[in-house]
Scaffold this active site. Structure first.
Site, PDB file in Angstrom:
ATOM      1  N   HIS A   1     -15.868 -26.080 -19.973  1.00  0.00           N
ATOM      2  CA  HIS A   1     -14.832 -25.098 -20.250  1.00  0.00           C
ATOM      3  C   HIS A   1     -14.000 -25.500 -21.462  1.00  0.00           C
ATOM      4  CE1 HIS A   1     -14.851 -23.414 -15.848  1.00  0.00           C
ATOM      5  NE2 HIS A   1     -16.036 -23.349 -16.456  1.00  0.00           N
TER       6      HIS A   1
ATOM      7  N   GLU B   1     -10.811 -25.734 -21.852  1.00  0.00           N
ATOM      8  CA  GLU B   1      -9.756 -26.697 -21.536  1.00  0.00           C
ATOM      9  C   GLU B   1     -10.322 -28.112 -21.431  1.00  0.00           C
ATOM     10  OE1 GLU B   1      -8.900 -22.902 -19.055  1.00  0.00           O
ATOM     11  OE2 GLU B   1     -10.607 -23.945 -19.946  1.00  0.00           O
TER      12      GLU B   1
ATOM     13  N   CYS C   1      -9.642 -23.003 -14.189  1.00  0.00           N
ATOM     14  CA  CYS C   1     -10.295 -23.178 -12.897  1.00  0.00           C
ATOM     15  C   CYS C   1      -9.705 -24.408 -12.203  1.00  0.00           C
ATOM     16  CB  CYS C   1     -11.803 -23.328 -13.072  1.00  0.00           C
ATOM     17  SG  CYS C   1     -12.313 -24.917 -13.780  1.00  0.00           S
TER      18      CYS C   1
ATOM     19  N   CYS D   1     -10.487 -27.751 -14.076  1.00  0.00           N
ATOM     20  CA  CYS D   1      -9.666 -27.837 -15.291  1.00  0.00           C
ATOM     21  C   CYS D   1      -8.211 -28.096 -14.942  1.00  0.00           C
ATOM     22  CB  CYS D   1      -9.783 -26.561 -16.109  1.00  0.00           C
ATOM     23  SG  CYS D   1     -11.367 -26.346 -16.961  1.00  0.00           S
TER      24      CYS D   1
END
Length: 217
Positions: free
Chosen positions: A102, A104, A130, A133
């Site tokens: 992801h 992040e 999420c 993250c």
């Protein structure tokens, strides 16, 4: 003739007054960095999100990241998605591409590679992070998270942000959705089995089924 000139002068004067009264509005810092998040996201290599992330400290960008496969590994745009179906505790299912890291995660890892501390930083991203993250954000020392819109699997992240004292700002209540976010048929219907857990990472496999007791990636 004189009347026409007077009309023109009055019109010009009124227009000039209007222009003088109209001042340019600079974007706020949040708006400024969110625009940069959008640009960073265009480098993303998964068409289910193309998310970007910018990490800022003292109004200076210290790291960026976008959704994409790990270095040296083929991207979704090249070979397609690696889809998993997740069965949630309440029985509903959702589909996720897990080929990529992801935005992040990549921004945090990028900072780590170059020895950049993130204590007290602000993270800007496309959607609510999420759960995974969210935990990384907390442990990295980031103290504020700003998101352009919400994420269907982001409720747990909001809970732990509140518990850990991370300020969370959602700029829009719009929810990020994907066309294939919910499977047309459950994985059990397709394979004719119940309560089966498959975790093979083979790219050739159309889809895996994961039964979990916490929120998905």
């Amino acid at each position: 003739m004189i009347s026409d000139i007077a009309t023109i002068l009055i019109t010009y004067y009124l227009l000039l007054i209007t222009l003088m009264q109209t001042s340019y509005l600079r974007p706020s810092w949040d708006e400024y960095f969110m625009k940069i998040v959008e640009l960073v996201g265009t480098r993303g290599t998964c068409d289910r999100g193309r998310s970007g992330c910018v990490i800022v400290k003292d109004k200076r960008i210290i790291s960026t990241g976008y959704v994409g496969s790990p270095i040296g590994i083929a991207h979704c745009d090249e070979i397609g998605h690696e889809m998993h179906t997740v069965t949630h505790p309440d029985g509903h299912q959702s589909r996720h591409c897990i080929r990529t890291s992801h935005a992040e995660q990549n921004a945090i890892v990028q900072a780590a590679r170059f020895g950049i501390p993130l204590d007290g930083a602000t993270l800007y991203c496309k959607m609510t992070p999420c759960y995974t993250c969210g935990k990384m954000i907390i442990n990295a020392g980031i103290k504020r998270v700003v998101c352009a819109q919400d994420y269907h699997a982001g409720s747990r992240s909001k809970e732990i942000f509140a518990e850990a004292g991370v300020q969370f700002n959602l700029l829009s209540k719009n929810l990020t959705e994907y066309e294939d976010m919910v499977p047309e048929k459950t994985a059990n219907e397709r394979i004719g089995l119940e309560n089966v857990q498959v975790s093979s990472p083979q790219v050739s496999k159309e889809e895996d089924l994961i039964i979990i007791k916490e929120f998905p990636l």
